[in-house]
Write an enzyme that holds these catalytic residues in place. Structure first.
Site, PDB file in Angstrom:
ATOM      1  N   SER A 110       0.859  -1.195   0.000  1.00 49.49           N
ATOM      2  CA  SER A 110       0.000   0.000   0.000  1.00 49.49           C
ATOM      3  C   SER A 110       0.889   1.237   0.000  1.00 49.49           C
ATOM      4  CB  SER A 110      -0.848  -0.016   1.269  1.00 49.49           C
ATOM      5  OG  SER A 110      -1.365   1.283   1.525  1.00 49.49           O
ATOM      6  N   TYR A 112      -0.335  -0.084  10.509  1.00 55.92           N
ATOM      7  CA  TYR A 112      -0.694  -0.522   9.152  1.00 55.92           C
ATOM      8  C   TYR A 112       0.461  -0.243   8.187  1.00 55.92           C
ATOM      9  CZ  TYR A 112      -3.218  -0.903   4.696  1.00 55.92           C
ATOM     10  OH  TYR A 112      -3.618  -1.248   3.417  1.00 55.92           O
TER      11      TYR A 112
HETATM   12  N1  LIG Z   1      -8.825  -0.989  -0.646  1.00 55.61           N
HETATM   13  C1  LIG Z   1      -7.823  -0.154  -0.731  1.00 55.61           C
HETATM   14  O1  LIG Z   1      -8.008   1.058  -0.984  1.00 55.61           O
HETATM   15  C2  LIG Z   1      -6.406  -0.635  -0.545  1.00 55.61           C
HETATM   16  C3  LIG Z   1      -5.359   0.283  -0.681  1.00 55.61           C
HETATM   17  C4  LIG Z   1      -4.052  -0.155  -0.498  1.00 55.61           C
HETATM   18  C5  LIG Z   1      -3.810  -1.486  -0.194  1.00 55.61           C
HETATM   19  N2  LIG Z   1      -4.847  -2.366  -0.054  1.00 55.61           N
HETATM   20  C6  LIG Z   1      -4.533  -3.777   0.291  1.00 55.61           C
HETATM   21  O2  LIG Z   1      -5.266  -4.633  -0.576  1.00 55.61           O
HETATM   22  C7  LIG Z   1      -5.439  -5.902   0.066  1.00 55.61           C
HETATM   23  C8  LIG Z   1      -6.862  -6.380  -0.140  1.00 55.61           C
HETATM   24  O3  LIG Z   1      -7.739  -5.520   0.574  1.00 55.61           O
HETATM   25  P1  LIG Z   1      -9.216  -5.144   0.089  1.00 55.61           P
HETATM   26  O4  LIG Z   1      -9.249  -3.689  -0.079  1.00 55.61           O
HETATM   27  O5  LIG Z   1      -9.643  -6.031  -0.990  1.00 55.61           O
HETATM   28  O6  LIG Z   1     -10.043  -5.433   1.448  1.00 55.61           O
HETATM   29  P2  LIG Z   1     -10.964  -6.650   1.892  1.00 55.61           P
HETATM   30  O7  LIG Z   1     -12.104  -6.832   0.963  1.00 55.61           O
HETATM   31  O8  LIG Z   1     -11.246  -6.443   3.343  1.00 55.61           O
HETATM   32  O9  LIG Z   1      -9.994  -7.885   1.685  1.00 55.61           O
HETATM   33  C9  LIG Z   1      -9.079  -8.311   2.659  1.00 55.61           C
HETATM   34  C10 LIG Z   1      -9.193  -9.801   2.764  1.00 55.61           C
HETATM   35  O10 LIG Z   1      -8.233 -10.260   3.741  1.00 55.61           O
HETATM   36  C11 LIG Z   1      -8.870 -11.235   4.525  1.00 55.61           C
HETATM   37  N3  LIG Z   1      -8.252 -11.392   5.836  1.00 55.61           N
HETATM   38  C12 LIG Z   1      -8.209 -10.494   6.846  1.00 55.61           C
HETATM   39  N4  LIG Z   1      -7.594 -11.038   7.911  1.00 55.61           N
HETATM   40  C13 LIG Z   1      -7.249 -12.305   7.560  1.00 55.61           C
HETATM   41  C14 LIG Z   1      -6.618 -13.371   8.240  1.00 55.61           C
HETATM   42  N5  LIG Z   1      -6.232 -13.274   9.522  1.00 55.61           N
HETATM   43  N6  LIG Z   1      -6.409 -14.533   7.586  1.00 55.61           N
HETATM   44  C15 LIG Z   1      -6.823 -14.669   6.290  1.00 55.61           C
HETATM   45  N7  LIG Z   1      -7.444 -13.704   5.602  1.00 55.61           N
HETATM   46  C16 LIG Z   1      -7.655 -12.540   6.241  1.00 55.61           C
HETATM   47  C17 LIG Z   1     -10.299 -10.745   4.662  1.00 55.61           C
HETATM   48  O11 LIG Z   1     -11.130 -11.793   5.095  1.00 55.61           O
HETATM   49  P3  LIG Z   1     -12.355 -11.523   6.096  1.00 55.61           P
HETATM   50  O12 LIG Z   1     -13.487 -11.130   5.215  1.00 55.61           O
HETATM   51  O13 LIG Z   1     -12.520 -12.850   6.793  1.00 55.61           O
HETATM   52  O14 LIG Z   1     -11.945 -10.428   7.030  1.00 55.61           O
HETATM   53  C18 LIG Z   1     -10.577 -10.255   3.267  1.00 55.61           C
HETATM   54  O15 LIG Z   1     -11.041 -11.300   2.433  1.00 55.61           O
HETATM   55  C19 LIG Z   1      -5.038  -5.700   1.520  1.00 55.61           C
HETATM   56  O16 LIG Z   1      -3.756  -6.245   1.743  1.00 55.61           O
HETATM   57  C20 LIG Z   1      -4.984  -4.182   1.669  1.00 55.61           C
HETATM   58  O17 LIG Z   1      -4.090  -3.761   2.686  1.00 55.61           O
HETATM   59  C21 LIG Z   1      -6.133  -1.969  -0.237  1.00 55.61           C
END
Ligand SMILES: NC(=O)c1ccc[n+]([C@@H]2O[C@H](COP(=O)([O-])OP(=O)(O)OC[C@H]3O[C@@H](n4cnc5c(N)ncnc54)[C@H](OP(=O)(O)O)[C@@H]3O)[C@@H](O)[C@H]2O)c1
Length: 319
Positions: A161, A187
């Site tokens: 990120s 984070y």
């Molecule tokens: N969205 C943004 O703007 C953004 C920006 C920069 C970086 N990112 C990165 O992109 C990645 C994906 O995020 P997203 O935005 O798609 O959010 P998201 O929909 O919340 O996806 C995150 C996933 O990680 C899973 N997870 C959380 N804790 C876990 C654990 N202990 N073991 C296994 N799985 C786990 C969640 O499962 P649960 O549903 O069970 O919690 C969820 O499926 C993340 O690494 C995030 O930091 C996102």
């Protein structure tokens, strides 16, 4: 660090499906952590759509059932299944690794949590964001080394990120035992650790395994679930009635997954390792405190920090 930045024809608005158009992944096997939702689900959709066999590693595999069903009905898609994995629990990662059979071509370290309001410790004793986003993925990547080696040209893709930019890894106090806990510092630090993991894989694993990290951009997903309404309004993504209102530069999840699949599966990345991408291009290196958004901070690509963090994580898993 590199002299010449790698560029691709894909713009920041390209979707994951567009990035993989014409790429045939049949016979290739992928694991996507957190693949049941958000960016991960779109990563799964694009990889399977190109013919790959995909395992969604999810802490709640039931949540992946609708996606698995969808893709089973998609003509030409590779087989997709969900398997249990809780990255915050070393025993769960060990079980996933033990159950894995055969080669692995693509490992997408996508799962993550953001800005937990309170300091929480995982079963490993690590601060929860660092334990989930980094230590769990470190254990998974190193645990699956034999499977990655068997591929002959495996790729590890770490979803980091832009939050890594002003948070060098703090080796003196990684779990906030001395200084007060801050949700965003925790984070950002975990996301610096992710880039260092990609650098470390290239340095430590060999066997034709490459690794790169990325910033997916801004996407409204469940990642923001720990933010209160005031914070969401301050970010400009919630109106007075509580409706979510993405800003013009926000991406859809399918656009957010584009850089992930570029790194995981595009022939444009053959042999490339230890680099950081955003908007489908390699990012320039910046100082963490630079005003311009974007870019990768030098502290995240530092090979000395990558080696040191590798050893810290290895020691933690030995117990
Ligand atoms: N969205 C943004 O703007 C953004 C920006 C920069 C970086 N990112 C990165 O992109 C990645 C994906 O995020 P997203 O935005 O798609 O959010 P998201 O929909 O919340 O996806 C995150 C996933 O990680 C899973 N997870 C959380 N804790 C876990 C654990 N202990 N073991 C296994 N799985 C786990 C969640 O499962 P649960 O549903 O069970 O919690 C969820 O499926 C993340 O690494 C995030 O930091 C996102």
């Amino acid at each position: 660090m590199t002299d010449k930045l790698l560029t691709t024809p894909f713009t920041d608005r390209a979707t994951a499906g567009e990035v993989l158009a014409g790429v045939d992944l049949s016979g290739r096997r992928a694991v996507v952590t957190g693949g049941a939702s958000g960016i991960g689900a779109e990563t799964v959709r694009a990889l399977a759509g190109a013919g790959a066999e995909v395992t969604i590693a999810a802490r709640r595999p039931d949540a992946a059932a609708p996606l698995v069903r969808d893709l089973a009905a998609l003509p030409g898609a590779g087989p997709v299944r969900a398997a249990p994995l809780d990255l915050s629990e070393p025993a769960s990662v060990d079980r996933f690794v033990r159950d894995w059979d055969g080669p692995l071509d693509m490992l997408v370290a996508n799962a993550g949590i953001m800005a937990l309001p309170e300091r929480v410790l995982a079963p490993s004793g690590w601060e929860m964001q660092l334990a989930t986003n980094h230590l769990g993925h470190f254990a998974l990547v190193t645990g699956l080394h034999t499977a990655l080696r068997a591929s002959g040209s495996a790729r590890v893709t770490v979803v980091s990120s832009g939050a890594h930019r002003d948070t060098p890894f703090d080796f003196a106090d990684p779990h906030f035992t001395r200084r007060p806990y801050d949700p965003w510092t925790a984070y950002g630090r975990s996301k610096t650790a992710g880039v260092l993991l990609a650098v470390g894989v290239g340095r430590r694993m060999g066997d034709g395994i490459t690794a790169n990290a990325l910033n997916p951009g801004y996407i409204l997903t469940r990642l923001q679930r720990h933010l209160d309404d005031d914070t969401m309004r301050a970010f400009g993504v919630m109106d007075a009635d509580g409706n979510l209102t993405p800003l013009p530069f926000y991406k859809s999840p399918a656009q957010g997954a584009a850089t992930s699949v570029l790194l995981a599966a595009s022939p444009l990345l053959d042999g490339v390792t230890g680099r950081y991408f955003e908007d489908n291009q390699e990012a320039r290196t910046v100082r963490g405190d630079e005003d311009r958004p974007g870019g990768v901070a030098g502290h995240a690509l530092d090979p000395v920090a990558a080696d040191r963090l590798w050893e810290v994580a290895e020691a933690a898993l030995r117990g």
